[in-house]
Design a protein around this motif. Structure first.
Motif, PDB file in Angstrom:
ATOM      1  N   ARG A 123     -12.613  14.869   4.201  1.00 13.27           N
ATOM      2  CA  ARG A 123     -11.509  13.963   4.226  1.00 13.27           C
ATOM      3  C   ARG A 123     -10.380  14.873   4.059  1.00 13.27           C
ATOM      4  N   ASN A 124     -10.277  15.674   3.007  1.00  9.56           N
ATOM      5  CA  ASN A 124      -9.105  16.426   2.536  1.00  9.56           C
ATOM      6  C   ASN A 124      -8.829  17.518   3.460  1.00  9.56           C
ATOM      7  N   ASP A 169      -3.685   7.705   8.737  1.00  7.98           N
ATOM      8  CA  ASP A 169      -3.626   6.584   7.844  1.00  7.98           C
ATOM      9  C   ASP A 169      -3.542   5.167   8.974  1.00  7.98           C
ATOM     10  N   TYR A 174      -7.629   9.806   8.649  1.00  7.54           N
ATOM     11  CA  TYR A 174      -7.449  10.240   7.472  1.00  7.54           C
ATOM     12  C   TYR A 174      -5.959  10.965   7.264  1.00  7.54           C
ATOM     13  N   TYR A 175      -5.432  11.359   8.451  1.00  6.32           N
ATOM     14  CA  TYR A 175      -4.169  12.033   8.267  1.00  6.32           C
ATOM     15  C   TYR A 175      -3.044  10.979   8.552  1.00  6.32           C
ATOM     16  N   ASP A 178       1.155  19.793   0.780  1.00  9.86           N
ATOM     17  CA  ASP A 178      -0.223  19.098   0.357  1.00  9.86           C
ATOM     18  C   ASP A 178      -0.091  18.952  -1.367  1.00  9.86           C
ATOM     19  N   ARG A 220      -7.061  16.159   6.468  1.00  7.21           N
ATOM     20  CA  ARG A 220      -5.769  15.688   5.939  1.00  7.21           C
ATOM     21  C   ARG A 220      -4.755  16.864   6.284  1.00  7.21           C
ATOM     22  N   ASP A 264       6.034   9.600   5.438  1.00 10.61           N
ATOM     23  CA  ASP A 264       5.578  10.100   6.808  1.00 10.61           C
ATOM     24  C   ASP A 264       6.576  10.075   7.813  1.00 10.61           C
TER      25      ASP A 264
END
Lengths: 204, 264
Positions: free
Chosen positions: B51-52, A152, A149-150, A64, B55, A19
């Motif tokens: 969730r994906n 964290d 979720y991104y 991704d 993200r 990150d």
């Protein structure tokens, strides 16, 4: 002015998985590959705006794939970016030429790594539809889910960033509520799964 | 609308499973439920997809933010290469203003025409429209051979030298050779190589670099001063709106090529 250091392919991959280093690697990609990626779109009847949109989408796809450990480094980063933008542009052209085509149709991958890329792009079309549903959530929900979720972040860290919530348990309950709402919207949308399965069939 | 799953808190358990918050018996029970109940499995897949997607949203925001930082730099560079004309005027009466504007337009247009006429040369038109080509080499289409690597690295002299040693040339070889000649300023040899490619394409079911060879051959003709042949090639491209270089060919044909024809 920010100095952009040089990255080898391996360093780019490592940086995109970390990150803290991601921004540096993205800047390096922009500085070194933007021109040739833009040229590809311009040489193929695209405009500068098309190129700007496509290059962003290319980078999102690439990051991704890297973050999901699906990039095995069998081709160079530059070649891989090229195959992503080529695929995105071809499918965009097909989409523009066919007003009825709601989904992008991608070429079949020529090898395992490309197949993984194509599958990822097909899934991304499905995820884009889910993102439309995500946008319907309230601002607080969106922010909270991104933190979880991104970025964290732990509930403790999120509680510091969202002081309007009394404590971590309240935040946790809010998270469940937000995810339930999003899941319910996905579940209520029957078209989504059909769309996903049809798209996968094209991807081969 | 809430359904049975959300009412009985199954979804909440699934979210906990997704987030790694379940341990021991609770985790085993949830996993067993997933294995044995397709409806629950579907709901869990929805959560994974959600969730994906979140993200992905995060990645999009990050790239967009860096794009916004980087894009103005590109736009500035592009803008600095284009000519900007700023006209500042001061006028008295309305009539004087109209006459002055008309006179100014005549002066500007005459100046523009003269300027365009004097600066439009074969080399200038070629240079304005030549775009360096990067081979989109993909795995599965054959590995990156030495010739491709040299070409992508910009070592055009080495490409030409190496190609001369080859007994037989593929369509791609001809294309790379033609572009390498263009890059080194040898329009005549570029024309030969690209014409050879088109001959091979004409006799083959697999047409390779067909659109590219049309465009670069037109540019090579321009550089070599063969304006009629360049026009014929551009006309061929313009006749096909789906041609990859349709827009570029139209732009050249309607603009600078007309001036080059006047100057012939």
């Amino acid at each position: 002015m920010q100095v952009i250091r040089d990255y080898s392919d391996q360093e780019i991959i490592a940086a995109l998985k970390s990150d803290r280093e991601t921004d540096g690697a993205i800047r390096f990609i922009y500085k070194n590959y933007y021109g040739s990626l833009e040229n590809y779109v311009l040489n193929n009847n695209g405009s500068r705006n098309d190129a700007a949109d496509l290059i962003q989408e290319t980078l999102v796809t690439f990051i991704d794939i890297v973050q999901q450990n699906k990039f095995r480094g069998e081709s160079s980063v530059k070649s891989f970016l090229y195959s992503i933008i080529r695929n995105l542009w071809l499918s965009e052209m097909r989409k523009r030429n066919n007003a009825d085509n709601r989904n992008r149709v991608f070429e079949k991958g020529k090898d395992t790594e490309e197949q993984a890329m194509v599958q990822d792009m097909v899934k991304r079309e499905y995820q884009k539809s889910i993102l439309d549903l995500f946008e319907k959530l309230g601002e607080k929900c969106k922010q909270l889910l991104l933190f979880v979720y991104y970025e964290d972040l732990s509930m403790k860290e999120i509680a510091e960033k969202m002081p309007e919530y009394e404590n971590e348990q309240v935040l946790r309950n809010k998270k469940y509520k937000c995810m339930k709402s999003l899941e319910q919207m996905i579940n209520d949308n029957q078209d989504l799964k059909t769309q996903f399965k049809n798209a996968l069939r094209y991807a081969g | 609308m809430q359904d049975n799953f959300t009412q009985d808190s199954t979804i909440e358990q699934l979210i906990k499973l997704l987030d790694g918050e379940l341990t021991g018996n609770e985790k085993a029970a949830a996993e067993l439920l997933l294995q044995n109940n397709d409806a629950v499995k579907d709901r869990y897949e929805n959560l994974v997809a959600a969730r994906n997607a979140v993200r992905l949203k995060g990645i999009q925001q990050r790239v967009q933010s860096l794009h916004q930082q980087f894009y103005p730099l590109i736009s500035t560079q592009q803008a600095s290469t284009e000519t900007a004309k700023v006209i500042k005027a001061s006028f008295g009466s309305k009539l004087k203003m109209v006459v002055s504007i008309a006179a100014m337009f005549i002066v500007i247009i005459s100046g523009f025409v003269l300027y365009e006429f004097s600066t439009t040369t074969n080399d200038a038109v070629y240079a304005d429209n030549f775009m360096s080509y990067q081979l989109p080499v993909l795995r599965g289409e054959g590995s990156l051979d030495n010739l491709d690597s040299l070409f992508n690295a910009g070592n055009f002299t080495a490409v030409i030298r190496l190609t001369e040693t080859k007994q037989a040339l593929s369509q791609k070889n001809y294309f790379i050779l033609g572009l390498s000649y263009l890059q080194t300023g040898n329009a005549t040899e570029a024309i030969n190589a690209l014409q050879s490619l088109q001959k091979v394409n004409n006799g083959s079911e697999s047409k390779q670099f067909a659109d590219e060879s049309d465009y670069y051959l037109a540019l090579a003709y321009i550089k070599a001063g063969n304006i009629d042949q360049a026009q014929a090639m551009l006309d061929k491209i313009i006749a096909n709106p789906k041609h990859m270089y349709y827009a570029k060919a139209k732009e050249i044909s309607n603009g600078s090529l007309t001036i080059l024809k006047w100057k012939q």
